[in-house]
Design an enzyme around this catalytic site. Structure first.
Site, PDB file in Angstrom:
ATOM      1  N   ASN A 122      -2.220  -0.339  -0.979  1.00 45.27           N
ATOM      2  CA  ASN A 122      -1.424  -1.326  -0.250  1.00 45.27           C
ATOM      3  C   ASN A 122      -1.291  -0.984   1.243  1.00 45.27           C
ATOM      4  OD1 ASN A 122       1.665  -1.784   0.721  1.00 45.27           O
ATOM      5  ND2 ASN A 122       0.869  -3.587  -0.334  1.00 45.27           N
ATOM      6  N   SER A 131      11.864  -4.534   2.621  1.00 46.98           N
ATOM      7  CA  SER A 131      12.604  -4.565   1.361  1.00 46.98           C
ATOM      8  C   SER A 131      14.077  -4.848   1.637  1.00 46.98           C
ATOM      9  CB  SER A 131      12.473  -3.224   0.626  1.00 46.98           C
ATOM     10  OG  SER A 131      11.254  -3.161  -0.063  1.00 46.98           O
ATOM     11  N   LYS A 191      14.490   7.825  -4.670  1.00 39.69           N
ATOM     12  CA  LYS A 191      13.071   7.718  -5.038  1.00 39.69           C
ATOM     13  C   LYS A 191      12.949   7.972  -6.537  1.00 39.69           C
ATOM     14  CE  LYS A 191       8.958   7.080  -3.183  1.00 39.69           C
ATOM     15  NZ  LYS A 191       8.531   6.271  -2.037  1.00 39.69           N
ATOM     16  N   LYS A 229      14.498   7.861   6.837  1.00 44.38           N
ATOM     17  CA  LYS A 229      13.697   6.679   7.151  1.00 44.38           C
ATOM     18  C   LYS A 229      14.556   5.419   7.081  1.00 44.38           C
ATOM     19  CE  LYS A 229       9.910   6.665   5.013  1.00 44.38           C
ATOM     20  NZ  LYS A 229       8.785   6.557   4.067  1.00 44.38           N
ATOM     21  N   GLY A 289       8.207  -0.549  -4.962  1.00 44.11           N
ATOM     22  CA  GLY A 289       6.908   0.019  -5.326  1.00 44.11           C
ATOM     23  C   GLY A 289       6.570   1.257  -4.508  1.00 44.11           C
ATOM     24  N   ASP A 290       5.545   1.953  -4.947  1.00 48.03           N
ATOM     25  CA  ASP A 290       4.962   3.090  -4.201  1.00 48.03           C
ATOM     26  C   ASP A 290       3.580   3.288  -4.833  1.00 48.03           C
ATOM     27  OD1 ASP A 290       5.655   5.357  -2.183  1.00 48.03           O
ATOM     28  OD2 ASP A 290       4.822   6.466  -3.857  1.00 48.03           O
ATOM     29  N   GLN A 299      13.300   9.659   2.530  1.00 47.85           N
ATOM     30  CA  GLN A 299      13.702   8.254   2.499  1.00 47.85           C
ATOM     31  C   GLN A 299      15.081   8.052   3.134  1.00 47.85           C
ATOM     32  OE1 GLN A 299      11.428   6.117   0.445  1.00 47.85           O
ATOM     33  NE2 GLN A 299      12.308   4.549   1.745  1.00 47.85           N
ATOM     34  N   LYS A 319      17.950   3.404  -1.969  1.00 49.92           N
ATOM     35  CA  LYS A 319      16.804   2.507  -1.849  1.00 49.92           C
ATOM     36  C   LYS A 319      15.570   3.361  -1.674  1.00 49.92           C
ATOM     37  CE  LYS A 319      14.939  -1.566  -1.129  1.00 49.92           C
ATOM     38  NZ  LYS A 319      14.135  -1.319  -2.348  1.00 49.92           N
ATOM     39  N   THR A 373       4.295  -2.478   5.154  1.00 52.68           N
ATOM     40  CA  THR A 373       4.154  -1.064   5.547  1.00 52.68           C
ATOM     41  C   THR A 373       2.968  -0.899   6.496  1.00 52.68           C
ATOM     42  OG1 THR A 373       5.072  -0.468   3.402  1.00 52.68           O
ATOM     43  CG2 THR A 373       4.067   1.300   4.670  1.00 52.68           C
TER      44      THR A 373
HETATM   45  P1  NDP Z   1      -1.398   2.618  -3.641  1.00 55.80           P
HETATM   46  O1  NDP Z   1      -1.221   3.090  -5.038  1.00 55.80           O
HETATM   47  O2  NDP Z   1      -1.495   1.164  -3.374  1.00 55.80           O
HETATM   48  O3  NDP Z   1      -2.658   3.324  -2.961  1.00 55.80           O
HETATM   49  C1  NDP Z   1      -2.762   4.699  -2.859  1.00 55.80           C
HETATM   50  C2  NDP Z   1      -4.124   5.015  -2.262  1.00 55.80           C
HETATM   51  O4  NDP Z   1      -4.167   6.410  -1.972  1.00 55.80           O
HETATM   52  C3  NDP Z   1      -5.254   4.727  -3.199  1.00 55.80           C
HETATM   53  O5  NDP Z   1      -6.378   4.375  -2.464  1.00 55.80           O
HETATM   54  C4  NDP Z   1      -5.450   6.070  -3.897  1.00 55.80           C
HETATM   55  O6  NDP Z   1      -6.739   6.252  -4.427  1.00 55.80           O
HETATM   56  C5  NDP Z   1      -5.217   7.007  -2.743  1.00 55.80           C
HETATM   57  N1  NDP Z   1      -4.779   8.321  -3.248  1.00 55.80           N
HETATM   58  C6  NDP Z   1      -3.745   8.595  -4.090  1.00 55.80           C
HETATM   59  N2  NDP Z   1      -3.673   9.909  -4.350  1.00 55.80           N
HETATM   60  C7  NDP Z   1      -4.665  10.467  -3.667  1.00 55.80           C
HETATM   61  C8  NDP Z   1      -5.123  11.787  -3.519  1.00 55.80           C
HETATM   62  N3  NDP Z   1      -4.539  12.809  -4.171  1.00 55.80           N
HETATM   63  N4  NDP Z   1      -6.181  11.996  -2.693  1.00 55.80           N
HETATM   64  C9  NDP Z   1      -6.764  10.972  -2.036  1.00 55.80           C
HETATM   65  N5  NDP Z   1      -6.386   9.692  -2.143  1.00 55.80           N
HETATM   66  C10 NDP Z   1      -5.366   9.443  -2.952  1.00 55.80           C
HETATM   67  O7  NDP Z   1      -0.167   3.266  -2.827  1.00 55.80           O
HETATM   68  P2  NDP Z   1       0.439   2.810  -1.430  1.00 55.80           P
HETATM   69  O8  NDP Z   1      -0.615   2.318  -0.532  1.00 55.80           O
HETATM   70  O9  NDP Z   1       1.619   1.973  -1.719  1.00 55.80           O
HETATM   71  O10 NDP Z   1       1.005   4.209  -0.892  1.00 55.80           O
HETATM   72  C11 NDP Z   1       0.223   5.099  -0.092  1.00 55.80           C
HETATM   73  C12 NDP Z   1       1.149   6.058   0.625  1.00 55.80           C
HETATM   74  O11 NDP Z   1       2.053   5.311   1.454  1.00 55.80           O
HETATM   75  C13 NDP Z   1       2.039   6.925  -0.266  1.00 55.80           C
HETATM   76  O12 NDP Z   1       2.257   8.175   0.366  1.00 55.80           O
HETATM   77  C14 NDP Z   1       3.344   6.156  -0.293  1.00 55.80           C
HETATM   78  O13 NDP Z   1       4.448   6.982  -0.587  1.00 55.80           O
HETATM   79  C15 NDP Z   1       3.393   5.656   1.148  1.00 55.80           C
HETATM   80  N6  NDP Z   1       4.261   4.515   1.383  1.00 55.80           N
HETATM   81  C16 NDP Z   1       4.089   3.336   0.709  1.00 55.80           C
HETATM   82  C17 NDP Z   1       4.910   2.262   0.990  1.00 55.80           C
HETATM   83  C18 NDP Z   1       4.693   0.921   0.381  1.00 55.80           C
HETATM   84  O14 NDP Z   1       5.366  -0.028   0.799  1.00 55.80           O
HETATM   85  N7  NDP Z   1       3.783   0.746  -0.561  1.00 55.80           N
HETATM   86  C19 NDP Z   1       6.037   2.392   1.926  1.00 55.80           C
HETATM   87  C20 NDP Z   1       6.075   3.639   2.638  1.00 55.80           C
HETATM   88  C21 NDP Z   1       5.235   4.657   2.331  1.00 55.80           C
HETATM   89  P3  NDP Z   1      -6.962   6.223  -6.018  1.00 55.80           P
HETATM   90  O15 NDP Z   1      -6.962   4.773  -6.390  1.00 55.80           O
HETATM   91  O16 NDP Z   1      -8.265   6.887  -6.205  1.00 55.80           O
HETATM   92  O17 NDP Z   1      -5.821   6.980  -6.640  1.00 55.80           O
END
Ligand code: NDP
Length: 445
Positions: free
Chosen positions: A240, A377, A125, A113, A164-165, A110, A89, A208
């Protein structure tokens, strides 16, 4: 590291050019040294050697045609890391930086976690180096369909359940699910994060970010007797995780003053107006700098790293790996920050983690603090198996319980191994113990 240093050496030799994977493994092995000392049978049975090697690594070609009729080729990945306690997962990431090493670091983390959530889920992943930015709806759909045409061979509701991620939200899950259902002629809960009318769970979108705040609230109350109420918070990212962490922190009485994207950050001393951010990011899919058009008192600064120079009580990095380095950690500490909670996966560099632990502030590592997404999830999988839907309040209540329990288990493990309030050690140890026990019981496989 003593007992486990040969394991680390082997990981480096066998997986060259994968620095993020090395970083994630080293952080875990360092904290597991006392566990290895106490459990020599696990060393003898090769548990540590096996847990750092994915059970299966799949790489595949994803071909699709862009709006100009040009053939495009991306690379798809699914790393099925460990299934000792349940089906693999873990999310799917669409970002140009994706490569095998990044997916392996995420799959490895993961595993621990998912174990911490208390639910029966193994670790995996996946993703692709496809860049969704600037692509049309049609291009996104064609990519997702092509990606799933291959991925569907390797997943299943009892085998591997992706989610998603970064770059994969409800829209992409929809396109992928549609193709899975068509090819397999099977309506099962094979992906999570689905829409509410086709098997999705209420509160998964929020999970999250909300879970991060529930975890932090518990940790801050117990460790320093403080809470979100009346605190100033800086959150990186505006995806997100960042959006729903902002929402819950605000509900708990905090003032969130900054958010970012990969281009820059906004600072609103009056507190971020989340409706504006949701409109820009969730509806218009725009850039965070557009916020200042609606709120001229807010300031936009180009470049995202400077966000950590803003004075705050609580920092929640919610963007991506290694976004908060040693200098950023020093700046936060110098400005009086007393709690850091990782919403993103591995957002703090090893130097930053060391600085936070040395300073003795509340530091919540991603494995524990952002487990609310995958936990919910897991709850979506339960609802799919039962063919029923729980209410928002039911799911949110379970999420909160899970996050409180993760804190308690991580905190207890830290204390048992002489590392009181070190949640990095506690989360790694608590997550590991369950997986290691299961692996050992199941023999050498
Ligand atoms: P999203 O795609 O919804 O958002 C990612 C955000 O991070 C955007 O604002 C993006 O900006 C920014 N970002 C991405 N890359 C960079 C970078 N190199 N430098 C600065 N900002 C950056 O992703 P999520 O919110 O889902 O995920 C964010 C983090 O949380 C990740 O590490 C993910 O693995 C982790 N996570 C997510 C979960 C989930 O349920 N969604 C669960 C657990 C962990 P821009 O639009 O400019 O790229």
């Amino acid at each position: 590291m003593k007992i486990l240093s040969p394991v680390m050496d082997e990981v480096i030799a066998r997986n060259p050019n994968e620095p993020e994977f090395h970083q994630a493994v080293r952080e875990v092995l360092e904290t597991l040294e006392p566990v290895a000392e106490k459990n020599p049978q696990w060393v003898e049975h090769g548990i540590f050697d096996r847990i750092v090697e994915p059970e299966r690594q799949i790489m595949f070609r994803v071909s699709w045609v862009d709006d100009q009729g040009k053939v495009r080729v991306n690379r798809g990945f699914r790393v099925q890391f460990n299934s000792a306690i349940g089906p693999y997962k873990g999310g799917l990431r669409l970002h140009p930086s994706v490569n095998l090493g990044i997916i392996k670091f995420l799959g490895f983390e993961q595993t621990f976690k998912n174990s911490l959530t208390g639910l029966p889920m193994g670790g995996g992943k996946g993703g692709s180096d496809f860049n969704p930015k600037g692509k049309s709806e049609g291009e996104i759909m064609r990519f997702c369909q092509s990606f799933m045409l291959e991925l569907q061979r390797h997943i299943g509701e009892n085998t591997d359940v992706p989610a998603g991620d970064i770059g994969v939200g409800a829209r992409e899950i929809g396109y992928m699910y549609g193709m899975y259902r068509k090819v397999r002629n099977d309506f099962t809960g094979v992906l999570t994060g689905k829409g509410l009318t086709w098997g999705g769970s209420l509160a998964r979108t929020q999970a999250t970010g909300y879970g991060l705040c529930y975890f932090m609230d518990e940790a801050m109350t117990h460790i320093v007797g403080k809470s979100f109420s009346g605190s100033t918070v800086v959150i990186s990212g505006s995806g997100n995780v960042a959006i729903y962490a902002t929402e819950k922190a605000q509900q708990l009485g905090a003032k969130v003053v900054a958010l970012s994207d990969s281009n820059g950050y906004i600072y609103d001393a009056d507190g971020i107006k989340l409706d504006t951010v949701k409109r820009i990011k969730e509806v218009e899919r725009g850039r965070i700098k557009e916020y200042v058009k609606d709120h001229p008192n807010a300031i936009y600064t180009e470049g995202c790293a400077g966000i950590w120079n803003i004075k705050c009580d609580i920092a929640l990095p919610c963007a991506t790996q290694n976004e908060l380095n040693g200098d950023a950690a020093k700046a936060l500490l110098a400005n009086g920050c007393w709690a850091v909670g990782e919403g993103a996966n591995m957002p703090s560099t090893p130097e930053a983690v060391e600085a936070f632990l040395q300073a003795g502030i509340v530091f919540a590592p991603a494995k524990a603090a952002n487990a609310g997404g995958v936990a919910t999830s897991g709850l979506e999988m339960c609802q799919n198996s039962e063919r029923r839907s729980w209410t928002f309040e039911e799911v949110d209540g379970m999420l909160k319980n899970i996050m409180v329990n993760i804190y308690k288990n991580a905190s207890a493990a830290a204390e048992e191994y002489g590392e009181k309030n070190n949640l990095v050690a506690g989360a790694n140890i608590a997550g590991f113990l369950k997986v290691a026990t299961a692996m050992d019981a199941q023999g050498i496989v």
